[in-house]
Design an enzyme around this catalytic site. Structure first.
Site, mmCIF file in Angstrom:
data_model
loop_
_atom_site.group_PDB
_atom_site.id
_atom_site.type_symbol
_atom_site.label_atom_id
_atom_site.label_comp_id
_atom_site.label_asym_id
_atom_site.label_seq_id
_atom_site.Cartn_x
_atom_site.Cartn_y
_atom_site.Cartn_z
ATOM 1 N N HIS A 87 0.830 -1.209 0.000
ATOM 2 C CA HIS A 87 0.000 0.000 0.000
ATOM 3 C C HIS A 87 0.861 1.254 0.000
ATOM 4 C CE1 HIS A 87 -3.689 2.109 0.137
ATOM 5 N NE2 HIS A 87 -4.369 1.273 0.882
ATOM 6 N N ASP A 112 -8.271 -9.140 -18.551
ATOM 7 C CA ASP A 112 -8.353 -10.290 -19.466
ATOM 8 C C ASP A 112 -6.973 -10.537 -20.062
ATOM 9 O OD1 ASP A 112 -8.803 -12.130 -21.472
ATOM 10 O OD2 ASP A 112 -10.283 -10.922 -22.546
#
Length: 447
Positions: free
Chosen positions: A167, A387
């Site tokens: 983070h 994808d």
């Protein structure tokens, strides 16, 4: 992860993936922004699941062997890192990233079961098998990758790609951009050109004082063992019902999914705490929002790093916990935050001057409120567009590890406008929370 679960996991290889082209000396030092500096260093996990028959557009995945698939993912990751070069470096003193091209840790694994054996057990820790083992350590050594990745092959032919990102350098928006750029690179290799924008330090100048910058950093949220995490599913029709209630009772026009679901979660969590303790407790909810969408004009969506801010919603008396009051308060606080960030082009109103050290929200809240809650959301980010060439994922999720206490996390599911809320509470609070009739009128326990 239990020993029984780990027997299903076989590590096939581990390696460091370096950027496809060397980072030039002029870009060797990547300064953290002030918002990066305040973030903890723990990895934030996200996994993408692709079944073997995931070819709605007639894509022929059978032509690629597992070895070829892994090689494609490895090469495309390397090419993507050439554009996101700080992610292949190492963090130095909460001040900057040394862009030394040391690389990103990539693990190749086999999981000896069917993918759907894991996916159908929503609350099982079996899903954690797809995440790199380093994720489960409490402290991240300074020499470790800012990103760690695991590609897992299932007996059924399915594949899971799991990314754990520090983070310190990435929020949800940056993670989503990186994953979509990596997957686009895998589909095209040479035709896709990522356009990350490393503008954080120029917009939010870092704290230069080393002692103060160290104190400014949030502690890693280490969840207490006694907490319980449950998942609740809000179908789109039920969210519409909540919106209608909010419109009729609060006067808020076009309330969002976030506003109504968060208001209900906060209301029911405070009710559960009251049922547990025997009395109402003054409570505050901190809401994390994407700063890129807050400014006028919006900051570029390709901005890399942590572009987050927050606003509080609170109630000191029980009569202020009505759903309509909370939705109204959430909307007004968002509008006020919007005004502050766009007043005279003077951003960072919520930032602490560089000469001072910051107090975390929960430290401030503990001085005035008995209960402190936090809500964040990844709704609206196109994680389901990732994808790699064989279709979109059937599921995008995080780990089943217990989260930090009094946390709500909202995320999309694959189809429609439904929302899944991941809720972590004290066990007794959770007992009352998951049995709350008002909550169950709009959500179902997603087991």
């Amino acid at each position: 992860m239990s020993l029984k679960d780990s027997s299903l996991l076989e590590i096939l290889s581990e390696r460091l993936i370096k950027p496809f082209s060397p980072t030039p000396p002029s870009l060797r030092s990547y300064k953290l922004s002030r918002k990066d500096q305040m973030m903890h260093t723990r990895y934030v996990p996200r996994a993408f699941f692709y079944p073997a028959d995931n070819n709605p557009e007639g894509k022929d995945r059978s032509s690629l062997t597992e070895t070829e698939t892994f090689e494609l993912l490895q090469t495309s990751l390397s090419k993507t890192l050439a554009y996101y070069y700080p992610f292949a470096g190492r963090l130095k003193n909460n001040s900057f990233v040394d862009c030394n091209d040391m690389g990103v840790q990539l693990t190749e694994a086999r999981i000896k079961c069917s993918m759907f054996e894991i996916l159908k057990q929503e609350n099982s820790h079996l899903k954690d098998l797809v995440f790199p083992r380093l994720f489960f350590t409490d402290v991240i050594p300074a020499e470790c990758s800012l990103l760690i990745v695991q590609v897992s092959f299932f007996n059924c032919g399915g594949v899971a790609v799991a990314l754990c990102a520090s983070h310190k350098v990435m929020d949800a928006s940056t993670t989503c951009n990186f994953m979509n750029d990596w997957s686009s690179m895998a589909r095209t290799l040479n035709d896709h050109v990522p356009t990350p924008l490393f503008n954080g330090a120029s917009l939010f100048p870092p704290i230069e004082d080393s002692k103060c910058s160290s104190n400014y950093q949030l502690k890693s949220p280490k969840p207490p063992e006694s907490c319980i995490t449950r998942r609740f599913l809000f179908q789109s029709a039920k969210i519409d019902e909540l919106k209608n209630i909010a419109v009729n009772s609060s006067g808020v026009c076009n309330p969002t999914r976030y506003e109504v679901v968060t208001a209900l979660l906060f209301r029911c969590a405070v009710a559960a705490a009251k049922a547990n303790s025997g009395s109402f407790q003054p409570s505050m909810l901190s809401n994390t929002v994407n700063l890129r969408r807050l400014t006028v004009p919006p900051l570029p969506k390709d901005s890399v790093g942590n572009f987050l801010t927050s606003f509080p919603v609170s109630a000191t008396i029980e009569s202020h916990m009505k759903l309509s009051d909370l939705v109204h308060q959430i909307r007004n606080k968002k509008l006020k935050l919007h005004e502050e960030y766009n007043k005279g082009n003077d951003g960072a109103k919520d930032d602490i001057p560089s000469s001072q050290c910051a107090k975390a929200d929960h430290e401030v809240a503990s001085e005035r409120f008995d209960q402190f809650y936090h809500c964040s959301s990844s709704c609206g980010f196109p994680f389901y567009d990732v994808d790699f060439g064989s279709g979109k994922p059937v599921m995008v999720c995080d780990t089943n590890q217990t989260g930090a206490k009094n946390r709500f996390f909202l995320r999309d599911i694959r189809d429609g406008d439904a929302v899944e809320a991941v809720v972590t509470l004290d066990p007794t609070d959770m007992y009352f929370f998951q049995g709350n009739e008002e909550l169950l009128a709009f959500a179902s326990l997603n087991s």
